[in-house]
Design a protein around this motif. Structure first.
Motif, mmCIF file in Angstrom:
data_model
loop_
_atom_site.group_PDB
_atom_site.id
_atom_site.type_symbol
_atom_site.label_atom_id
_atom_site.label_comp_id
_atom_site.label_asym_id
_atom_site.label_seq_id
_atom_site.Cartn_x
_atom_site.Cartn_y
_atom_site.Cartn_z
ATOM 1 N N VAL A 1 -22.224 40.152 43.539
ATOM 2 C CA VAL A 1 -23.051 41.117 43.596
ATOM 3 C C VAL A 1 -22.596 42.333 42.809
ATOM 4 O O VAL A 1 -23.189 43.104 41.974
ATOM 5 N N TYR B 1 -19.893 34.121 40.835
ATOM 6 C CA TYR B 1 -21.360 35.062 41.202
ATOM 7 C C TYR B 1 -20.839 36.089 42.105
ATOM 8 O O TYR B 1 -20.467 35.725 43.388
ATOM 9 N N HIS C 1 -30.348 38.470 44.509
ATOM 10 C CA HIS C 1 -29.033 37.816 44.722
ATOM 11 C C HIS C 1 -28.770 36.607 45.219
ATOM 12 O O HIS C 1 -27.819 35.830 45.143
#
Ligand code: ADP
Length: 262
Positions: free
Chosen positions: A206, A204, A195
């Motif tokens: 996780v 974005y 990641h």
């Protein structure tokens, strides 16, 4: 007669011979510009209707109403606050990208900024967190004050938000022969290696659900990346799942402002 934009690379290919490769990136550049303008305009247009909604929701909360409306009204109010935070972050990103902070660089009193952020972070943290700030008070740098403030605040608030079980959070500001360094370490969730390269992409996350509930906009690290680029710096991340993370950046020595240079 239209000016074109080229990306140039020089390659050494045989002893004293050099090859210049110029790629015409005009269309790519224009496309990026259109995308930037679209995001900025859309965000700007959303601001007004959102302000109206937000205002009426506050009014409704204050007016006499049935108790079973308390929770929905509270939810709606919180969601408009979230939308406002996202819109403000999108506008911040567009203005950084549009180079509007290439104005005069100023003397940035980082130790003073961090002193204030420590107080703000103290209000964000839970009782299980402990905050340590290890700051060299003599180091001030040339740069852009408000954008740098948002870099430090984003990294510190992430450290708190992504260590739900508490733990030690340590912020450092120091210099050595290589440069001036800022870092924040936490004992939180940690991030898997796959990641890490994608963390600075817009939205974005996780763990999407966790990030939303902790109140982020998904744009914090994208802002950090762009601001650091304006300071000849970049984000460095090291992390171990379940142990914690260190987020940091370094600035070149020539950015340090010595007292009597002011
Ligand atoms: P968000 O608003 O979702 O926090 P950011 O751009 O600040 O957006 O961060 C992007 C993602 O990086 C987060 O959603 C989270 O998954 C991860 N992240 C950032 N900081 C940390 C940290 N200190 N520990 C673990 N994960 C982190």
């Amino acid at each position: 007669d239209q000016s074109r934009i080229f990306e140039c690379k020089i390659i050494e290919y045989f002893e004293n011979h050099k090859l210049l490769i110029a790629t015409d990136i005009t269309e790519l550049y224009q496309l990026a510009q259109i995308r930037r303008d679209f995001v900025a305009n859309a965000s700007h247009e959303l601001r007004t209707p959102l302000t109206v909604l937000h205002g009426y929701l506050e009014l409704m909360q204050e007016m006499p109403h049935d108790d079973h409306w308390n929770m929905p009204l509270e939810h709606m109010h919180n969601q408009t606050l979230r939308m406002r935070a996202i819109i403000e972050d999108l506008l911040t990103l567009s203005s950084i990208e549009a180079d509007s902070i290439t104005a005069e660089q100023e003397l940035v009193d980082v130790p003073e900024i961090l002193k204030h952020l420590k107080i703000e972070a103290g209000q964000l943290k839970s009782d299980r967190h402990s905050l340590y700030f290890d700051i060299d008070n003599a180091i001030r740098i040339k740069g852009f004050t408000e954008p740098l403030k948002s870099v430090f605040m984003n990294l510190i608030s992430n450290a708190i938000r992504y260590s739900p079980d508490g733990g030690k959070i340590r912020a450092r500001w120091y210099a050595d022969a290589q440069g001036v360094h800022f870092s924040v370490s936490d004992e939180g969730l940690g991030i898997a290696p796959e990641h890490i390269p994608r963390l600075t992409e817009r939205f974005y996350r996780v763990d999407k659900d966790r990030s939303r509930t902790t109140g982020g906009t998904g744009l914090g690290l994208a802002i950090v990346k762009h601001v650091l680029e304006k300071h000849e710096s970049h984000l460095e991340v090291s992390s171990v799942i379940g142990k914690g993370s260190v987020f940091g950046c370094s600035f070149p020595i020539h950015r340090i402002v010595i007292e009597d240079e002011e």
